[in-house]
Each structure stands twice: as structure tokens, then as C-alpha cells.
Design a protein around this motif. Structure first.
Motif, mmCIF file in Angstrom:
data_model
loop_
_atom_site.group_PDB
_atom_site.id
_atom_site.type_symbol
_atom_site.label_atom_id
_atom_site.label_comp_id
_atom_site.label_asym_id
_atom_site.label_seq_id
_atom_site.Cartn_x
_atom_site.Cartn_y
_atom_site.Cartn_z
ATOM 1 N N LEU A 331 0.855 -1.188 0.000
ATOM 2 C CA LEU A 331 0.000 0.000 0.000
ATOM 3 C C LEU A 331 0.888 1.233 0.000
ATOM 4 N N VAL A 345 -8.942 -9.740 15.493
ATOM 5 C CA VAL A 345 -10.167 -9.121 16.001
ATOM 6 C C VAL A 345 -11.359 -9.470 15.109
ATOM 7 N N LEU A 348 -11.053 -12.677 10.123
ATOM 8 C CA LEU A 348 -11.125 -12.945 8.680
ATOM 9 C C LEU A 348 -10.042 -13.937 8.268
ATOM 10 N N CYS A 353 -8.646 -11.787 1.404
ATOM 11 C CA CYS A 353 -7.911 -10.683 0.785
ATOM 12 C C CYS A 353 -6.781 -11.156 -0.121
ATOM 13 N N TRP A 373 -11.853 -0.805 -2.532
ATOM 14 C CA TRP A 373 -11.904 -2.217 -2.122
ATOM 15 C C TRP A 373 -12.033 -2.315 -0.603
ATOM 16 N N CYS A 374 -11.236 -1.538 0.138
ATOM 17 C CA CYS A 374 -11.327 -1.542 1.608
ATOM 18 C C CYS A 374 -12.734 -1.122 2.032
ATOM 19 N N HIS A 378 -15.881 -2.862 4.192
ATOM 20 C CA HIS A 378 -16.332 -2.269 5.462
ATOM 21 C C HIS A 378 -17.832 -1.974 5.444
ATOM 22 N N THR A 381 -19.435 -5.904 5.618
ATOM 23 C CA THR A 381 -19.097 -6.941 6.596
ATOM 24 C C THR A 381 -19.572 -6.581 7.997
ATOM 25 N N GLU A 382 -20.179 -7.575 8.644
ATOM 26 C CA GLU A 382 -20.609 -7.386 10.021
ATOM 27 C C GLU A 382 -19.413 -7.456 10.951
ATOM 28 N N VAL A 383 -19.476 -6.668 12.013
ATOM 29 C CA VAL A 383 -18.424 -6.739 13.019
ATOM 30 C C VAL A 383 -18.573 -8.068 13.762
ATOM 31 N N TYR A 391 -17.178 -5.046 22.543
ATOM 32 C CA TYR A 391 -18.232 -4.575 21.645
ATOM 33 C C TYR A 391 -19.632 -4.564 22.263
ATOM 34 N N VAL A 408 -18.923 -2.795 9.824
ATOM 35 C CA VAL A 408 -17.687 -2.064 10.132
ATOM 36 C C VAL A 408 -17.893 -0.564 9.975
ATOM 37 N N ILE A 411 -18.863 1.291 13.104
ATOM 38 C CA ILE A 411 -17.905 1.556 14.176
ATOM 39 C C ILE A 411 -16.788 2.477 13.690
HETATM 40 C C1 HEC Z 1 -12.640 -8.613 3.743
HETATM 41 C C2 HEC Z 1 -13.154 -7.445 4.389
HETATM 42 C C3 HEC Z 1 -12.204 -6.297 4.711
HETATM 43 C C4 HEC Z 1 -11.326 -5.677 3.865
HETATM 44 C C5 HEC Z 1 -11.041 -6.016 2.427
HETATM 45 C C6 HEC Z 1 -10.724 -4.616 4.621
HETATM 46 N N1 HEC Z 1 -11.215 -4.594 5.891
HETATM 47 FE FE1 HEC Z 1 -10.704 -3.285 7.358
HETATM 48 N N2 HEC Z 1 -11.991 -4.205 8.632
HETATM 49 C C7 HEC Z 1 -12.765 -5.305 8.338
HETATM 50 C C8 HEC Z 1 -13.489 -5.700 9.521
HETATM 51 C C9 HEC Z 1 -14.477 -6.871 9.630
HETATM 52 C C10 HEC Z 1 -13.125 -4.794 10.537
HETATM 53 C C11 HEC Z 1 -13.643 -4.750 11.991
HETATM 54 C C12 HEC Z 1 -12.605 -5.213 12.917
HETATM 55 C C13 HEC Z 1 -13.001 -4.956 14.347
HETATM 56 O O1 HEC Z 1 -13.917 -5.620 14.797
HETATM 57 O O2 HEC Z 1 -12.404 -4.073 14.944
HETATM 58 C C14 HEC Z 1 -12.173 -3.864 9.943
HETATM 59 C C15 HEC Z 1 -11.598 -2.804 10.617
HETATM 60 C C16 HEC Z 1 -10.702 -1.928 10.089
HETATM 61 C C17 HEC Z 1 -10.146 -0.791 10.770
HETATM 62 C C18 HEC Z 1 -10.521 -0.347 12.180
HETATM 63 C C19 HEC Z 1 -11.803 0.404 12.097
HETATM 64 C C20 HEC Z 1 -12.286 0.899 13.427
HETATM 65 O O3 HEC Z 1 -13.189 1.751 13.380
HETATM 66 O O4 HEC Z 1 -11.826 0.465 14.456
HETATM 67 C C21 HEC Z 1 -9.275 -0.170 9.903
HETATM 68 C C22 HEC Z 1 -8.442 1.063 10.169
HETATM 69 C C23 HEC Z 1 -9.293 -0.924 8.674
HETATM 70 N N3 HEC Z 1 -10.168 -1.972 8.820
HETATM 71 C C24 HEC Z 1 -8.545 -0.609 7.555
HETATM 72 C C25 HEC Z 1 -8.621 -1.288 6.353
HETATM 73 C C26 HEC Z 1 -7.856 -0.931 5.170
HETATM 74 C C27 HEC Z 1 -6.869 0.205 5.066
HETATM 75 C C28 HEC Z 1 -8.214 -1.816 4.218
HETATM 76 C C29 HEC Z 1 -7.734 -1.890 2.788
HETATM 77 C C30 HEC Z 1 -6.315 -1.891 2.531
HETATM 78 C C31 HEC Z 1 -9.181 -2.734 4.788
HETATM 79 N N4 HEC Z 1 -9.402 -2.373 6.070
HETATM 80 C C32 HEC Z 1 -9.766 -3.762 4.094
HETATM 81 C C33 HEC Z 1 -12.875 -5.926 7.118
HETATM 82 C C34 HEC Z 1 -12.131 -5.605 5.988
#
Ligand code: HEC
Ligand code: HEC
Ligand code: HEC
Ligand code: HEC
Ligand code: HEC
Ligand code: HEC
Length: 421
Positions: A331, A345, A348, A353, A373-374, A378, A381-383, A391, A408, A411
Motif C-alpha cells: 500500500l 479481532v 477474517l 484478501c 476495495w477496503c 467495510h 461486513t458485520e463486526v 463490543y 464495520v 464503528i
Molecule cells: C474482507 C473485508 C475487509 C477488507 C477487504 C478490509 N477490511 Fe478493514 N476491517 C474489516 C473488519 C471486519 C473490521 C472490523 C474489525 C473490528 O472488529 O475491529 C475492519 C476494521 C478496520 C479498521 C478499524 C476500524 C475501526 O473503526 O476500528 C481499519 C483502520 C481498517 N479496517 C482498515 C482497512 C484498510 C486500510 C483496508 C484496505 C487496505 C481494509 N481495512 C480492508 C474488514 C475488511
């Protein structure tokens, strides 16, 4: 004149964009449509049967407009006769070994035998070729040439290209409007002056105005002209920039050659070594970690010790030089991604990914890794709040305001600062 050039430029843009598909386009295959190779059918039922057979037996190695393991099949019925093709497809190895010059040349190029398809009837092979002919005539579809990946990613990629198509259409539309307006104005001026010339009782001033030749130099210097030209220029630059941004740094499918041919298919697939055995960081912190050569030695001080590749690992350890693995996923610095958050947490799987790493001889970037994509994940997907006391309060709060499960995004997963330093 300059204006005309600009307009022509703006017009030609959509053609550039669509020509990308490569050769075998619909236009140059038109003669084939007219003649049709002997023995091939245009009957839709047969073409459909052919598609089914192709998908079941040939798709892993062939596409119509693209070279995969074997050659692109577009127009193959023009390169060879249908009976030759039927025989070759059923008995490729025999054909090559018989010394057939064309088949031998193909084999030299591809260095691989295609399997026998003697279980197919001649009519079934012809049905496949009929489908190939129909697809050749159709020309390459943009969707088929897009990088193939997990469904969502492909859709996202397609979204990107249709965005830029829209932009092109807008620019072209504006240019078109401009030309039409100019043409109508010129026509009006011509008719008007023709009419006025017949008029005798005009004042001297009016006469002069009427006989004046069009002042081109004046037009080019006029505010309106400069304004319009500048507008088209800015629109074109903007279009190029936005297109660049949409695709900048997108490296989906990137699979560099590594200094040591380490196979995930062998280690993680066949021998089922846990990802965390080597990627020790995934549950602990931001980075997943690439294992040091010492971890390889846990096994390779006893396994395959005489292999020249394994000896290369020994050399690195003796010289105390780390193996220079080429980074696949990367990245930009402005974005923050944390493995622990997603693996531990959120619970996954790596496959979400990274695709099916266990099948990869060489690691390749399976996902887009763009901001979209990120965010997309978000939103969907369910937390994972089960057994996570942290939580409990949040879930209760969320349940008060909404009936849908807590995602997501609820939150803070869409807040800029969570992902950007
Ligand atoms: C396959 C699904 C998925 C992808 C793709 C994904 N995430 Fe997430 N992300 C999640 C989930 C589910 C959580 C919740 C985790 C938790 O319970 O704290 C999360 C949480 C986060 C958080 C914390 C959010 C918070 O409010 O606490 C960050 C920052 C984050 N992701 C960044 C990224 C970034 C940057 C990318 C891309 C490069 C990315 N994520 C891609 C599923 C994904
Ligand atoms: C395991 C991979 C593989 C499969 C499966 C396969 N092919 Fe091939 N095919 C090849 C390769 C490789 C070549 C190049 C010739 C060679 O080296 O044998 C080829 C060549 C051909 C050619 C000649 C192409 C040309 O440009 O002249 C045709 C036609 C063809 N295949 C059709 C088919 C059809 C139809 C099927 C399914 C019934 C099929 N192939 C299944 C790998 C495959
Ligand atoms: C025996 C050790 C080992 C195991 C087990 C292993 N890996 Fe790897 N992995 C490596 C090495 C070494 C590299 C760097 C070389 C390469 O990219 O092939 C790597 C690279 C990667 C990369 C690319 C890193 C980059 O540069 O972006 C990903 C993703 C990855 N592994 C995921 C996995 C997953 C998922 C599993 C479990 C299914 C797994 N690995 C199991 C050793 C291992
Ligand atoms: C948990 C044990 C284990 C670890 C750790 C391990 N390997 Fe292996 N490796 C194997 C096994 C088992 C084979 C297959 C041996 C065979 O084919 O007989 C193998 C085969 C290989 C081969 C193929 C060698 C050949 O000549 O065919 C290479 C290359 C290789 N490993 C590289 C690595 C690298 C690099 C690391 C460290 C990142 C590593 N391995 C870590 C168990 C391991
Ligand atoms: C939510 C998506 C997501 C999941 C789940 C995920 N990864 Fe990653 N992984 C990424 C992203 C994004 C990067 C690039 C990180 C960067 O460049 O900062 C990455 C990079 C890597 C790298 C390269 C080294 C590094 O840390 O930057 C390895 C190795 C890796 N992942 C292994 C794994 C393994 C093993 C798992 C499962 C245990 C896993 N990943 C689960 C998204 C994910
Ligand atoms: C879930 C994580 C996440 C969130 C939330 C997020 N971004 Fe990003 N953003 C990324 C990632 C990852 C990249 C790098 C994408 C790439 O390399 O293509 C990025 C790239 C960018 C870029 C660089 C341009 C580009 O597309 O490469 C800008 C500007 C940006 N983000 C702004 C924002 C703003 C403003 C917000 C809040 C409205 C935001 N981001 C929220 C993950 C996120």
C-alpha cells in the motif's frame, strides 16, 4: 483551425479508448461471418452446446481472444481446415508426432502437449468450433478482457472503466455541441447577409459591415474563442488525470519472480504448514512478516539438503545476508493497514484478501487493494462481536438506532483518519 483540431482530438478519444481490445476485432472478422468456415454452424442451439463443451474441456487453457496456456482460438478455423482441427483436437500428440509442419511449429512455441479429446464426437468438436466462430465474429467483450479475480473485484474494475467511458462521452458530447452551434451560427450569418445584400436602402455603415470579410484573426484573438479552447483543453487534461488516478498503483495480478522459487502450493497446500508458522505477525501487529531464512532451516537442515535451491538458502545464512524477497503487496505510505485488526479481532481468513494462496506456485496479488476495495468490505461486513466484551456496549447502542446488524462502517470504518495517517 485550432478549434477544429481540438474538436477532432476530443472526438477521437472514444475511439482510442475502445480500440484497446487488441486484434481480432469485429470489423476485420466480418468477411469470416459472410463466408463461414465449411462444416461450422450458425445455429444457436449448436453454438450453445459448443459453449458448454468448451467450458467443461478447454476453458482452463484457452480463450477466444486471449492467449492463456494455449493459443487464442479466434479465427482458428481460418488458419486450418475444419477436418484438420477436429483431428488435431482429438489427437494432438499423434498429429504432432506424425510430423505435421503446422502442429510441430505450434508445439515448438508452446512446449506442451494438449490432452487428447478422443472422448468427444466429431460433431461435438465442430460445435465447439462453431461457438469459437460466433465469439470471433462478436469480437472481444470488454468484460472478458478485464483482469479476472474474485467476483467483487472484477465488478469494481469494470466500474472504473465505465466511469472513464462516461467522462469520454461527456467531453465528446460537449465538443459535438460546440461544432453544431458554430455550424448553425455560420449558416444563419450566410443566409442573413445574402438577404441583406438584396436590400438597397441600407446606410453606408451597414453596407460596410455587410461587405466586410470574416475577420479570422479577430476570431482567434477573441475572448470567446480563447475561453472555449481553454475549456476543452482543461476538460481533456482533467479526464486524463482522473483516469490516471483511478488506475494509479493498481497492481492486481502482480506476481514477481522471487530470488528463491518458494512455493506456497507445496508448503501451505500439500504439506499444510500453517500460515502463521511463517507469517508470525498476523495476530500480533500491523505487519504479517516475511519469515527469515532461519525459519526455513527448521526443516531444511534435514529436508532436501542436496537440492541446489536449498543450498542457496545455506549460502545466505553463512554470509548472514537476508534473502531479498520481492514485495508483492504494497500500500502507499499514506494508508494504514493492520493485520491483527483483520485476522485476530475481525476473524477474517487470509483468503478473503489474498485469494487462494494454497494453490499458488508464485504469490500473486489477488485483490485490488484500492481504497474502494477496503471501503466496500467495510460497508458489507458485520463486526465480529461474538465473545468480545469490548463490543457489548456498542452493539446495544447500535441495536437501539437500527435494525440491521452492526457493520464495520457503523464503528467508524469509513472515517478517513482510521486509514490515513
Ligand atoms: C474482507 C473485508 C475487509 C477488507 C477487504 C478490509 N477490511 Fe478493514 N476491517 C474489516 C473488519 C471486519 C473490521 C472490523 C474489525 C473490528 O472488529 O475491529 C475492519 C476494521 C478496520 C479498521 C478499524 C476500524 C475501526 O473503526 O476500528 C481499519 C483502520 C481498517 N479496517 C482498515 C482497512 C484498510 C486500510 C483496508 C484496505 C487496505 C481494509 N481495512 C480492508 C474488514 C475488511
Ligand atoms: C491443458 C491445456 C489445454 C487444454 C485443456 C486444451 N488445449 Fe488446445 N492447446 C493447448 C496448447 C498448449 C496448444 C498449442 C499446441 C501444442 O503445443 O500442443 C493448443 C492448441 C490448440 C489448437 C490449435 C490452435 C492454433 O492456433 O492453431 C486448437 C484449435 C485447440 N487447442 C483447441 C482446443 C479445444 C477445442 C480444447 C477443448 C476440447 C482444447 N484445445 C483443450 C492446450 C490445451
Ligand atoms: C514455510 C513458510 C511459509 C508458509 C507456511 C506460508 N508462507 Fe506466505 N510467504 C513465505 C515467504 C518466504 C514469502 C515471500 C516470498 C514469496 O512472495 O513467495 C511469502 C509471501 C507471502 C505473501 C506475499 C507477501 C508480499 O510480499 O506481499 C502472502 C500474501 C502470503 N505469503 C500469504 C500466505 C498465506 C495466506 C499462507 C497460508 C495459507 C502462507 N503465506 C504460508 C513463506 C510462507
Ligand atoms: C515445516 C517444514 C518446512 C519449512 C519451515 C520450510 N520448508 Fe521448504 N520444503 C518442505 C518440504 C516437506 C519440502 C518438499 C520436499 C520434497 O519434495 O521432498 C520442501 C521443499 C522446498 C523447496 C523445493 C526444493 C527442491 O529442490 O525441490 C524449496 C525451494 C523450499 N522448500 C524452500 C523453502 C524456503 C525458502 C523456506 C523458508 C521460507 C522453507 N522452504 C521452509 C518443508 C519446509
Ligand atoms: C482484510 C484483508 C487482509 C487479510 C484478512 C489478510 N491480509 Fe495480508 N495483507 C493485506 C494488505 C492490504 C497487505 C498490504 C499491507 C501493506 O502494504 O501495508 C497485506 C500484506 C501481507 C503480507 C506482506 C507483508 C506485510 O505484512 O505487509 C503478508 C505476508 C500477508 N499479508 C500475509 C497474510 C496472512 C498469512 C493472512 C492470514 C493469516 C493475511 N495476510 C490476511 C490484507 C489482508
Ligand atoms: C478503510 C480504509 C480507508 C478509509 C476509511 C479512507 N481511505 Fe483513502 N485510501 C485508502 C487506501 C488503502 C488508499 C490507497 C489506495 C491505492 O493505493 O490505490 C487510499 C487512498 C486515498 C487517496 C489517494 C488517491 C488514491 O485514490 O490513490 C486519497 C486522496 C484518499 N485516500 C482520501 C481519503 C478521504 C478524504 C477519506 C475520508 C472520506 C478516506 N480516504 C478514507 C483507505 C481508506
Amino acid at each position: 483551425m485550432a478549434l477544429v483540431v481540438w474538436c477532432a482530438l476530443a472526438f477521437s478519444v472514444p475511439t482510442f479508448a475502445q480500440d484497446g481490445g487488441g486484434d481480432g476485432g469485429a470489423a476485420d472478422s466480418a468477411p469470416a461471418a459472410a463466408s463461414g468456415a465449411a462444416g461450422l454452424s450458425a445455429d444457436q442451439a449448436i453454438i450453445d452446446q459448443g459453449k458448454g463443451l468448451f467450458d467443461a474441456n478447454c476453458k482452463q487453457c484457452h480463450a477466444v481472444h486471449e492467449k492463456i496456456v494455449g493459443p487464442a482460438l479466434a479465427k482458428v478455423y481460418e488458419r486450418r481446415t475444419v477436418p484438420w482441427l477436429v483431428n488435431f483436437i482429438k489427437y494432438p500428440q499423434k498429429t504432432i508426432e506424425s510430423g505435421d509442419a503446422y502442429a510441430v511449429a505450434l508445439y515448438k512455441e508452446y512446449q506442451q502437449y494438449m490432452p487428447n479429446h478422443d472422448f468427444l464426437k466429431d460433431d461435438e468438436v465442430k460445435a465447439i468450433l462453431s461457438w469459437v466462430q460466433a465469439e470471433t465474429i462478436k469480437g472481444p467483450a470488454t468484460a472478458a478482457t478485464a483482469p479476472t479475480a474474485a467476483g467483487g473485484d472484477a465488478a469494481a474494475a469494470a466500474g472504473g472503466s465505465s466511469n472513464s467511458g462516461l467522462l469520454t462521452a461527456i467531453v465528446a458530447g460537449l465538443a459535438f455541441l460546440l461544432i453544431v452551434t458554430l455550424a448553425v451560427l455560420a449558416l444563419m450569418a450566410a443566409t442573413l447577409s445574402k438577404y441583406l445584400k438584396k436590400e438597397t436602402n441600407l446606410s453606408e455603415e451597414d453596407q460596410e459591415l455587410l461587405n466586410q470579410r470574416t475577420d479570422w484573426a479577430g476570431i482567434f484573438k477573441s475572448q470567446a474563442f480563447i475561453g472555449i479552447t481553454a475549456f476543452i483543453f482543461v476538460a481533456l487534461v482533467l479526464k486524463a488525470t482522473v483516469e490516471g488516478l483511478i488506475t494509479i498503483g493498481v497492481q492486481q495480478g502482480y506476481a514477481p519472480t522471487q530470488p528463491i522459487p518458494f512455493s506456497h502450493k507445496l508448503h501451505a497446500g500439500q504439506y499444510e504448514i500453517d500460515c502463521k508458522y511463517c507469517h508470525t505477525g498476523v495476530e500480533k501487529g500491523k505487519s504479517a512478516n516475511i519469515p527469515s531464512a532461519n525459519i526455513c532451516m527448521n526443516c531444511h537442515n534435514a529436508i532436501k539438503t542436496t537440492s541446489p535451491i536449498i543450498q542457496k538458502i545455506y549460502e545466505h545464512i553463512e554470509k548472514d545476508e537476508p534473502i531479498q524477497w520481492v514485495r508483492v503487496h504494497n500500500l502507499p505510505d499514506l494508508a494504514y493497514f493492520n493485520h491483527q485488526q483483520h485476522v485476530k479481532v475481525a476473524g477474517l481468513d487470509c483468503e478473503n484478501c489474498h485469494g487462494n494462496i494454497k494453490e499458488m506456485e508464485v504469490v500473486q496479488q489477488a485483490s485490488l487493494l484500492t481504497m474502494g476495495w477496503c471501503i466496500d468490505c467495510h460497508r458489507k461486513t458485520e463486526v465480529n462481536a461474538k465473545d468480545n466484551a469490548y463490543y457489548d456496549n456498542l452493539v446495544q447502542l447500535h441495536a437501539k438506532s437500527s435494525k440491521s446488524p452492526m457493520k464495520v462502517e457503523d464503528i467508524g470504518g469509513l472515517e478517513c483518519a482510521k486509514c490515513h495517517y
